[in-house]
Design a protein around this motif. Structure first.
Motif, PDB file in Angstrom:
ATOM      1  N   PRO A  86     -18.880  42.803  -2.261  1.00 30.82           N
ATOM      2  CA  PRO A  86     -19.743  43.936  -2.654  1.00 30.82           C
ATOM      3  C   PRO A  86     -20.931  44.166  -1.724  1.00 30.82           C
ATOM      4  N   ARG A 118     -20.278  46.290   1.329  1.00 29.05           N
ATOM      5  CA  ARG A 118     -19.969  47.704   1.157  1.00 29.05           C
ATOM      6  C   ARG A 118     -21.240  48.531   1.281  1.00 29.05           C
ATOM      7  N   PHE A 148     -22.636  50.216  -1.970  1.00 26.49           N
ATOM      8  CA  PHE A 148     -23.156  49.418  -3.084  1.00 26.49           C
ATOM      9  C   PHE A 148     -24.676  49.534  -3.098  1.00 26.49           C
ATOM     10  N   ARG A 186     -27.018  46.213  -2.520  1.00 25.47           N
ATOM     11  CA  ARG A 186     -26.542  45.265  -1.511  1.00 25.47           C
ATOM     12  C   ARG A 186     -27.692  44.532  -0.816  1.00 25.47           C
ATOM     13  N   GLU A 216     -11.299  48.822  -7.982  1.00 26.92           N
ATOM     14  CA  GLU A 216     -12.013  47.930  -7.073  1.00 26.92           C
ATOM     15  C   GLU A 216     -11.378  46.545  -7.035  1.00 26.92           C
TER      16      GLU A 216
END
Length: 322
Positions: A116, A119, A122, A125, A199
């Motif tokens: 995650p 990405r 996200f 993050r 996902e």
């Protein structure tokens, strides 16, 4: 005669084109190969010496030191080591379980965390990346760490206490994040979304199969970490009263055995008490130490070939590719 003249320059051009510009000359190639032969021997010969010394008679070691050609060879060190073979096999089973199960679970947990934060879509993050990086710089200390596992989680004398503390490594998560961000194309993930994949399905069926190099690299280091760990057994596993097998891993058993041998050989009172009780005071020290090393490194040495295919590729994660 005039027609044969242009053929010579063409032949020379073909020879120049066929010659590899990166090819080494004969002397240079000999020096490079000689260097790597010497370097390989320097890596292999110490291991070979350890194996030979483990089969060498203790008195021969004391007289002549370590030698590749010992005057007298014996299996007494292994016989001494395997006298309590029940405990040895039990500790080996614990080490094998902890290494296999711990490596598999830690890979899955760290990949679930690293994916995650790799990405760009996200939203949190940066926070979770900083949260993980912060643990590389600061920790809570040994006493709070011990109390969490013993008082809050109640894992003392539990085999899972040898697995959980090593499940997550911030350094390996950063390596996985870099691999996911630089290697997994965003267009591939978008196409999976368009096809209706969620996902979790995208992670399992697309991301993980494409991430075998970094997974194999991290798995190798985690395998070595779990197999060689003895500190967790010393901290969390208490010693029984002698009527039950100790739930400690192989490395700590070897460490404790070596400490007991050093204590007995350096304590004349203990040796005299053993002799008075009719016990055997012939305790090998150097040879049994090498035998412990062979027993300890033997199984894990066979794990490397399974990871070798992806190991080099995984080490170059984030490197500039030509």
């Amino acid at each position: 005669m005039n027609e044969s003249l242009p053929t010579a320059p063409k032949a020379n051009r073909k020879e120049r084109k066929s010659k590899n510009p990166n090819a080494l000359s004969g002397p240079a190639n000999f020096l490079v190969n000689g260097f790597f032969w010497i370097y390989s021997a320097a890596c292999v010969l110490p291991l070979l010496l350890v194996i030979i010394v483990s089969f060498t008679d203790e008195n021969s070691i004391l007289r002549n030191g370590y030698s590749f050609l010992p005057s007298h060879m014996t299996t007494f060190a292994y016989e001494f080591l395997f006298k309590d073979w029940h405990q040895l096999v039990h500790s080996f089973e614990i080490s094998l379980f902890v290494t296999v199960v711990g490596t598999i679970i830690s890979l899955f947990v760290m990949a679930l965390y690293a994916y995650p934060i790799s990405r760009p879509d996200f939203p949190h993050r940066n926070f979770f990346s900083f949260f993980m990086f912060f643990t590389m710089l600061f920790n809570g200390g040994l006493v709070p760490w011990y109390l969490v596992y013993t008082r809050m989680l109640h894992l003392k004398d539990n085999i899972w206490v040898l697995i959980i503390p090593l499940l997550v490594s911030a350094f390996f998560i950063m390596i996985m994040r870099t691999f996911f961000a630089n290697t997994i194309p965003g267009a591939l993930i978008e196409s999976a979304k368009i096809d209706g994949a969620g996902e979790f399905r995208t992670f399992l069926q697309i991301v993980l199969p494409l991430s075998l190099p970094v997974l194999a690299t991290v798995a190798l280091f985690q395998t070595l970490g779990y197999w060689n760990d003895w500190f967790l057994s010393m901290i969390f596993i208490s010693m029984p009263d002698g009527t039950h097998l100790q739930n400690v891993n192989l490395q700590y058993l070897m460490y404790k055995t070596m400490l007991d041998i050093q204590f007995l050989t350096s304590n004349p009172t203990a040796l005299a008490a053993i002799a008075a009780a009719g016990g055997n005071v012939s305790i090998p020290q150097e040879s049994v130490r090498m035998a412990m090393a062979v027993v300890g490194i033997g199984p894990i040495a066979f794990a490397y070939p399974f990871f070798q295919k992806y190991f080099i590729q995984g080490l170059t994660v984030g490197a500039v590719k030509g």
